[in-house]
Design an enzyme around this catalytic site. Structure first.
Site, PDB file in Angstrom:
ATOM      1  N   CYS A 101      32.687  38.882  39.063  1.00  0.00           N
ATOM      2  CA  CYS A 101      31.244  39.515  39.412  1.00  0.00           C
ATOM      3  C   CYS A 101      30.120  38.479  39.874  1.00  0.00           C
ATOM      4  O   CYS A 101      29.759  38.504  41.010  1.00  0.00           O
ATOM      5  CB  CYS A 101      31.025  40.739  38.599  1.00  0.00           C
ATOM      6  SG  CYS A 101      32.092  41.920  38.291  1.00  0.00           S
TER       7      CYS A 101
HETATM    8  N1  LIG Z   1      36.428  43.186  36.473  1.00  0.00           N
HETATM    9  C1  LIG Z   1      34.867  43.315  36.198  1.00  0.00           C
HETATM   10  O1  LIG Z   1      34.574  43.077  35.063  1.00  0.00           O
HETATM   11  C2  LIG Z   1      34.178  44.157  37.104  1.00  0.00           C
HETATM   12  C3  LIG Z   1      33.026  44.617  36.606  1.00  0.00           C
HETATM   13  C4  LIG Z   1      32.204  45.712  37.643  1.00  0.00           C
HETATM   14  C5  LIG Z   1      32.766  45.855  38.869  1.00  0.00           C
HETATM   15  N2  LIG Z   1      33.959  45.268  39.342  1.00  0.00           N
HETATM   16  C6  LIG Z   1      34.222  45.572  40.729  1.00  0.00           C
HETATM   17  O2  LIG Z   1      35.267  46.458  40.720  1.00  0.00           O
HETATM   18  C7  LIG Z   1      36.176  46.194  41.747  1.00  0.00           C
HETATM   19  C8  LIG Z   1      37.659  45.958  41.300  1.00  0.00           C
HETATM   20  O3  LIG Z   1      37.948  44.907  40.160  1.00  0.00           O
HETATM   21  P1  LIG Z   1      38.990  44.668  39.394  1.00  0.00           P
HETATM   22  O4  LIG Z   1      38.312  43.584  38.425  1.00  0.00           O
HETATM   23  O5  LIG Z   1      39.288  45.973  38.716  1.00  0.00           O
HETATM   24  O6  LIG Z   1      39.991  43.836  40.310  1.00  0.00           O
HETATM   25  P2  LIG Z   1      41.662  43.906  39.941  1.00  0.00           P
HETATM   26  O7  LIG Z   1      41.977  42.736  40.717  1.00  0.00           O
HETATM   27  O8  LIG Z   1      41.602  43.640  38.328  1.00  0.00           O
HETATM   28  O9  LIG Z   1      42.127  45.167  39.937  1.00  0.00           O
HETATM   29  C9  LIG Z   1      42.480  45.582  41.270  1.00  0.00           C
HETATM   30  C10 LIG Z   1      43.728  46.351  41.891  1.00  0.00           C
HETATM   31  O10 LIG Z   1      43.619  46.945  42.973  1.00  0.00           O
HETATM   32  C11 LIG Z   1      45.012  46.965  43.240  1.00  0.00           C
HETATM   33  N3  LIG Z   1      44.959  47.020  45.011  1.00  0.00           N
HETATM   34  C12 LIG Z   1      44.446  46.121  45.837  1.00  0.00           C
HETATM   35  N4  LIG Z   1      44.465  46.604  46.970  1.00  0.00           N
HETATM   36  C13 LIG Z   1      45.148  47.872  46.905  1.00  0.00           C
HETATM   37  C14 LIG Z   1      45.213  48.870  47.816  1.00  0.00           C
HETATM   38  N5  LIG Z   1      44.880  48.814  49.275  1.00  0.00           N
HETATM   39  N6  LIG Z   1      45.806  50.098  47.412  1.00  0.00           N
HETATM   40  C15 LIG Z   1      46.084  50.282  46.008  1.00  0.00           C
HETATM   41  N7  LIG Z   1      45.644  49.304  44.994  1.00  0.00           N
HETATM   42  C16 LIG Z   1      45.035  48.228  45.652  1.00  0.00           C
HETATM   43  C17 LIG Z   1      45.476  45.529  43.012  1.00  0.00           C
HETATM   44  O11 LIG Z   1      46.880  45.342  42.893  1.00  0.00           O
HETATM   45  C18 LIG Z   1      45.029  45.472  41.526  1.00  0.00           C
HETATM   46  O12 LIG Z   1      45.903  45.943  40.489  1.00  0.00           O
HETATM   47  C19 LIG Z   1      35.846  45.070  42.356  1.00  0.00           C
HETATM   48  O13 LIG Z   1      35.152  45.510  43.407  1.00  0.00           O
HETATM   49  C20 LIG Z   1      34.969  44.351  41.480  1.00  0.00           C
HETATM   50  O14 LIG Z   1      33.789  43.583  41.902  1.00  0.00           O
HETATM   51  C21 LIG Z   1      34.727  44.507  38.316  1.00  0.00           C
END
Ligand SMILES: NC(=O)c1ccc[n+]([C@@H]2O[C@H](COP(=O)([O-])OP(=O)(O)OC[C@H]3O[C@@H](n4cnc5c(N)ncnc54)[C@H](O)[C@@H]3O)[C@@H](O)[C@H]2O)c1
Length: 420
Positions: free
Chosen positions: A261
């Protein structure tokens, strides 16, 4: 055919905690992902998320949670929440391909009456300008035939105090009715919902939070560099300033910013501002300062070794903690990588110690992992504390290491121990 209260798209750090709370609140939840290994692991009860234990997952599976690769579940879901990654591309521009892909999949299966929420962090305007037109290719109209909202995820992996349930949830709808529907949805398992007037305000709230953090970390990082030259103990100054009961929030210097992030989100905002024809100077300056911290850490290691009449080349350098945060296994964007790259380039004999990381490769080089902290610390020429996992016995580091650079300000300074 089973009907679902909720389908979550993207079963990662954001999607899975949401799935856990929604299932615990009695909702019937499906999880859709494109990664077959993740779907298989989840259905077999194996969690790959720090904040989700196998026991949590077992309870979810018993409660009806199911992970799938089959997008047809979307047509049977009352609510769809999109939690896919929003990284930067090679040119440091927002890469919304996963959001576009997931939204297209939703459009193919969208039914009238569904609530669609985007949670992925992104530039203000994405829900309205990018997601809505794709969803409306279904022939259904947002605000009339289906509800559309944005609600930023605020999950803080590894935070023992604040989780999804007790962190207020900001919600912005495409229309007032969309907002109300989304607020009612989250109120089922989040203690406090904070409605805002539109999707852009909700998108901006998230970017403001992370930019605020990014800029303030850069401020203390820049101060760390000149305080060292001025001979001022910044750590003590920060503690002193923190006694002010109003108007000040404590931020600490470190070896750089990591995670998915803080290094990424401000670029989404500067990208939006650049479209207006001018830069977002605060963000760009903060980026420049934070990105320079790993090489500053290496310069300080060099200086420490120099005092002991040793070159970096051939010296045994032990890195303590290589994840981007304490007490979790997440290595994404960790500043330990650029620190290690620069030390390897200088010929350091590098090893690492981290209870959360079993194997660690930097630029294709496997870095030897030390099992025994006390032995490793004593055998090193210099120890660099990059991450203060609570499992580390800091007394051992203070007492046994011949030289230490403490980038986290957790060790008592001495002839042998120096803080950033
Ligand atoms: N990790 C954090 O601490 C955090 C905190 C706040 C916000 N975010 C935001 O949340 C969002 C997700 O982050 P995350 O950390 O959970 O990511 P992540 O990489 O842990 O998980 C994302 C998942 O989405 C799947 N994916 C990708 N493309 C896809 C599609 N077209 N259809 C279905 N599944 C798909 C991937 O295989 C993966 O399992 C991002 O925008 C991030 O900026 C993350």
């Amino acid at each position: 055919m089973t009907a679902f209260d909720l389908t979550i798209i993207g079963l990662g750090y954001v999607g899975m905690p949401l799935a856990k709370e929604a299932t615990a609140a009695g909702l019937r939840v499906a999880g859709l992902d494109v990664d077959p290994r993740k779907v298989e692991a989840l259905n077999a009860g194996r969690s790959y998320i720090d904040d989700l234990t196998d026991a949590d997952l077992d309870a979810m599976l018993t409660g009806g949670f199911t992970a799938t690769l089959d997008a047809s579940v979307l047509a049977r879901s009352r609510t769809i929440v999109i939690c896919v990654p929003t990284p930067l591309d090679e040119d440091h521009r927002p890469d919304l391909s996963a959001v576009e892909g997931a939204t297209r999949t939703v459009a193919e299966h969208l039914q009238a009456g569904t609530l669609v929420v985007l949670e992925s962090t992104t530039w203000p305007g994405t829900t309205d300008e990018l997601a809505r037109p794709i969803l409306e290719q279904s022939g259904l109209v947002a605000g009339e035939d289906f509800h559309l909202a944005f609600s930023p995820e605020r999950i803080d992996p590894g935070n023992p105090k604040f989780g999804l349930r007790n962190t207020p949830k900001v919600v912005g709808g495409f229309t007032p009715a969309c907002k109300e529907r989304a607020a009612a949805f989250y109120a089922q398992f989040v203690e406090r919902v904070v409605p805002v007037s539109g999707t852009r305000e909700a998108e901006m709230a998230k970017l403001l939070e992370n930019t605020y953090r990014h800029v303030n970390i850069a401020l203390v990082n820049e101060m760390a560099i000149f305080c060292d030259e001025l001979g001022v103990n910044l750590w003590e100054a920060i503690e002193a300033a923190s006694t002010k009961p109003f108007g000040f929030q404590k931020f600490l210097p470190g070896p750089g910013v990591g995670g998915h992030c803080i290094p990424v989100d401000p670029s989404y905002l500067s990208y939006t501002v650049r479209k207006l024809g001018y830069p977002f100077r605060f963000v760009e300056l903060a980026q420049e300062i934070n990105e320079r911290m790993p090489s500053y850490v290496v310069a300080r290691v060099q200086r420490l070794l120099n005092r002991a009449r040793k070159p970096v080349n051939g010296s045994r350098v032990l890195l303590l903690g290589v994840t981007y945060k304490p007490d979790i296994a997440d290595e994404r964007e960790t500043p330990a990588i650029p620190v290690a790259e620069a030390l390897l380039e200088l010929g350091a004999d590098l090893s690492f110690c981290d209870p959360y990381v079993k194997e660690w490769a930097v630029e294709g080089t496997q870095i030897p992992r030390e099992e025994d902290l006390a032995e490793a610390v004593a055998a090193a020429d210099v120890v660099v504390l990059l991450q203060q996992h609570s499992a580390f016995d800091l007394d051992v580091v203070e007492e046994r290491a011949p030289l230490v650079l403490d980038t986290r300000g957790v060790l008592a300074t001495s002839e042998r121990v120096e803080r950033l």
